[in-house]
Design a protein around this motif. Structure first.
Motif, PDB file in Angstrom:
ATOM      1  N   SER A  16       0.810  -1.212   0.000  1.00  0.00           N
ATOM      2  CA  SER A  16       0.000   0.000   0.000  1.00  0.00           C
ATOM      3  C   SER A  16       0.851   1.273   0.000  1.00  0.00           C
ATOM      4  O   SER A  16       0.342   2.358  -0.245  1.00  0.00           O
ATOM      5  CB  SER A  16      -0.975   0.012   1.176  1.00  0.00           C
ATOM      6  N   PHE A  17       2.150   1.145   0.226  1.00  0.00           N
ATOM      7  CA  PHE A  17       3.041   2.296   0.202  1.00  0.00           C
ATOM      8  C   PHE A  17       3.503   2.576  -1.226  1.00  0.00           C
ATOM      9  O   PHE A  17       3.639   1.665  -2.043  1.00  0.00           O
ATOM     10  CB  PHE A  17       4.248   2.065   1.109  1.00  0.00           C
ATOM     11  N   VAL A  20      -5.263  -2.942  -4.276  1.00  0.00           N
ATOM     12  CA  VAL A  20      -3.848  -2.868  -3.927  1.00  0.00           C
ATOM     13  C   VAL A  20      -2.984  -3.754  -4.817  1.00  0.00           C
ATOM     14  O   VAL A  20      -2.093  -3.258  -5.509  1.00  0.00           O
ATOM     15  CB  VAL A  20      -3.620  -3.249  -2.439  1.00  0.00           C
ATOM     16  N   ILE A  21      -3.238  -5.030  -4.804  1.00  0.00           N
ATOM     17  CA  ILE A  21      -2.319  -5.971  -5.443  1.00  0.00           C
ATOM     18  C   ILE A  21      -2.185  -5.718  -6.937  1.00  0.00           C
ATOM     19  O   ILE A  21      -1.067  -5.611  -7.458  1.00  0.00           O
ATOM     20  CB  ILE A  21      -2.739  -7.427  -5.165  1.00  0.00           C
ATOM     21  N   SER A  22      -3.291  -5.570  -7.651  1.00  0.00           N
ATOM     22  CA  SER A  22      -3.212  -5.379  -9.103  1.00  0.00           C
ATOM     23  C   SER A  22      -2.546  -4.064  -9.471  1.00  0.00           C
ATOM     24  O   SER A  22      -1.993  -3.924 -10.558  1.00  0.00           O
ATOM     25  CB  SER A  22      -4.599  -5.464  -9.736  1.00  0.00           C
ATOM     26  N   ARG A  77      -5.731   6.122 -10.478  1.00  0.00           N
ATOM     27  CA  ARG A  77      -7.113   6.420 -10.866  1.00  0.00           C
ATOM     28  C   ARG A  77      -7.958   5.167 -11.112  1.00  0.00           C
ATOM     29  O   ARG A  77      -9.133   5.162 -10.808  1.00  0.00           O
ATOM     30  CB  ARG A  77      -7.151   7.363 -12.054  1.00  0.00           C
ATOM     31  N   GLU A  78      -7.359   4.114 -11.628  1.00  0.00           N
ATOM     32  CA  GLU A  78      -8.125   2.889 -11.848  1.00  0.00           C
ATOM     33  C   GLU A  78      -8.623   2.305 -10.523  1.00  0.00           C
ATOM     34  O   GLU A  78      -9.776   1.906 -10.399  1.00  0.00           O
ATOM     35  CB  GLU A  78      -7.297   1.851 -12.603  1.00  0.00           C
ATOM     36  N   GLN A  79      -7.752   2.279  -9.525  1.00  0.00           N
ATOM     37  CA  GLN A  79      -8.148   1.740  -8.232  1.00  0.00           C
ATOM     38  C   GLN A  79      -9.127   2.681  -7.533  1.00  0.00           C
ATOM     39  O   GLN A  79     -10.082   2.221  -6.913  1.00  0.00           O
ATOM     40  CB  GLN A  79      -6.912   1.523  -7.344  1.00  0.00           C
TER      41      GLN A  79
END
Length: 120
Positions: free
Chosen positions: A12-13, A44-46, A114-116
């Motif tokens: 997340s960083f 987060v992961i993607s 922006r996607e997340q």
């Protein structure tokens, strides 16, 4: 080590530095019969893990050393514990010399992610 929720927190960083002389990063949920919840993938992961590494990291539960994590694009830098504080301090000093306001940083991060953000 950064396993499971610790790996999620680490991802997340914006910039990730890991000590090279010890430790692993992995999602070991698969080893205990758990599925990583979909929102974690989406938010987060993607956004942080290259698609080419996603299966190995999340579906197989591979434990990556710092060097392997750098090579695969999971973290940005691996340094020995003896140099960790100096490396972090150097990055902080470099960033402190930039002329960026909180509003600018917020907008930049919103654009990068922006996607997340659109999924929230």
């Amino acid at each position: 080590h950064a396993f499971a929720g610790g790996a999620l927190l680490a991802l997340s960083f914006d910039y990730r530095i890991m000590r090279s002389d010890r430790g692993y990063i992995c999602f070991n949920e698969i080893d205990i019969g758990m599925q990583i919840p979909e929102p974690f993938y989406d938010l987060v992961i993607s956004a942080r893990v290259p698609v080419s590494v996603m299966t190995e990291f999340t579906a197989i539960g591979t434990q990556f050393t710092a060097e392997e994590a750098v090579t695969r694009g999971i973290i940005q830098k691996a340094v020995h514990l003896d140099h960790l504080k100096a490396t972090v301090d150097e990055l902080a000093i470099k960033l402190s010399k930039k002329f960026i306001t909180r509003a600018m940083l917020k907008e930049t991060r919103l654009l990068i992610h922006r996607e997340q953000v659109s999924k929230v």
